[in-house]
Design a protein around this motif. Structure first.
Motif, PDB file in Angstrom:
ATOM      1  N   MET A 151       0.819  -1.196   0.000  1.00  0.00           N
ATOM      2  CA  MET A 151       0.000   0.000   0.000  1.00  0.00           C
ATOM      3  C   MET A 151       0.857   1.251   0.000  1.00  0.00           C
ATOM      4  O   MET A 151       0.721   2.124   0.828  1.00  0.00           O
ATOM      5  N   SER A 152       1.771   1.302  -0.912  1.00  0.00           N
ATOM      6  CA  SER A 152       2.569   2.513  -1.014  1.00  0.00           C
ATOM      7  C   SER A 152       2.499   2.988  -2.454  1.00  0.00           C
ATOM      8  O   SER A 152       2.063   2.260  -3.328  1.00  0.00           O
ATOM      9  N   SER A 153       2.922   4.192  -2.654  1.00  0.00           N
ATOM     10  CA  SER A 153       2.815   4.779  -3.981  1.00  0.00           C
ATOM     11  C   SER A 153       3.552   3.928  -4.995  1.00  0.00           C
ATOM     12  O   SER A 153       4.584   3.352  -4.708  1.00  0.00           O
ATOM     13  N   ASN A 205      -0.007   6.004  -8.754  1.00  0.00           N
ATOM     14  CA  ASN A 205      -1.022   5.916  -7.721  1.00  0.00           C
ATOM     15  C   ASN A 205      -0.345   6.343  -6.436  1.00  0.00           C
ATOM     16  O   ASN A 205       0.579   5.692  -5.968  1.00  0.00           O
ATOM     17  N   TYR A 263      -0.152   7.044  -2.572  1.00  0.00           N
ATOM     18  CA  TYR A 263      -0.723   6.657  -1.285  1.00  0.00           C
ATOM     19  C   TYR A 263      -0.185   7.569  -0.201  1.00  0.00           C
ATOM     20  O   TYR A 263       1.003   7.873  -0.178  1.00  0.00           O
ATOM     21  N   GLY A 291      -0.534   5.094   3.787  1.00  0.00           N
ATOM     22  CA  GLY A 291      -1.034   3.763   3.480  1.00  0.00           C
ATOM     23  C   GLY A 291      -2.392   3.734   2.819  1.00  0.00           C
ATOM     24  O   GLY A 291      -2.947   2.676   2.561  1.00  0.00           O
ATOM     25  N   LYS A 292      -2.922   4.919   2.496  1.00  0.00           N
ATOM     26  CA  LYS A 292      -4.218   4.951   1.823  1.00  0.00           C
ATOM     27  C   LYS A 292      -4.090   5.616   0.476  1.00  0.00           C
ATOM     28  O   LYS A 292      -3.397   6.635   0.346  1.00  0.00           O
ATOM     29  N   TRP A 293      -4.831   5.111  -0.468  1.00  0.00           N
ATOM     30  CA  TRP A 293      -4.795   5.695  -1.796  1.00  0.00           C
ATOM     31  C   TRP A 293      -5.304   7.126  -1.721  1.00  0.00           C
ATOM     32  O   TRP A 293      -6.330   7.398  -1.104  1.00  0.00           O
ATOM     33  N   ASP A 294      -4.563   8.024  -2.317  1.00  0.00           N
ATOM     34  CA  ASP A 294      -4.950   9.430  -2.257  1.00  0.00           C
ATOM     35  C   ASP A 294      -5.311   9.988  -3.619  1.00  0.00           C
ATOM     36  O   ASP A 294      -6.319  10.644  -3.788  1.00  0.00           O
ATOM     37  N   HIS A 324       7.730   8.804  -6.935  1.00  0.00           N
ATOM     38  CA  HIS A 324       6.855   7.751  -6.405  1.00  0.00           C
ATOM     39  C   HIS A 324       7.415   6.366  -6.691  1.00  0.00           C
ATOM     40  O   HIS A 324       6.685   5.414  -6.903  1.00  0.00           O
TER      41      HIS A 324
END
Ligand SMILES: [Zn+2]
Length: 94
Positions: free
Chosen positions: A13-15, A51, A53, A56-59, A76
């Motif tokens: 869950m990282s960019s 993408n 994050y 840990g959350k998609w931004d 990223h």
């Protein structure tokens, strides 16, 4: 004293960034140079789609010109080639 520890959260869950050809109708702006990431029919330009994050959350998604992304020093992460299927080019001819 470790200066740096890996802050990558588990589970990927990282960019992350992938390289893709720019698509027609793309209206994204490159966050590095502020210009449109434009599709040009005669040029097969690549873009970097990230993408992003945060905690840990998609931004959000950011789209860079491939050259700008390199210039920005892979903000990223290293871009991956988007996966293409490796099938179907065989056995068409004999
Ligand atoms: Zn750019």
């Amino acid at each position: 004293m470790a200066a740096k520890s890996s802050t990558k959260p588990p589970g990927g869950m990282s960019s992350r960034a992938v390289i893709r050809p720019i698509e027609a109708g793309c209206t994204a702006e490159c966050p590095h140079c502020g210009e449109r990431v434009k599709f040009r029919a005669r040029h097969r330009d690549d873009q970097i789609i990230c993408n992003v994050y945060v905690d840990g959350k998609w931004d959000r998604v950011e789209q860079f010109h491939a050259a700008c992304y390199a210039e920005a020093k892979d903000p990223h992460g290293e871009p991956h080639k988007s996966e293409t299927k490796r099938r179907g080019k065989k056995a068409a001819k004999q």
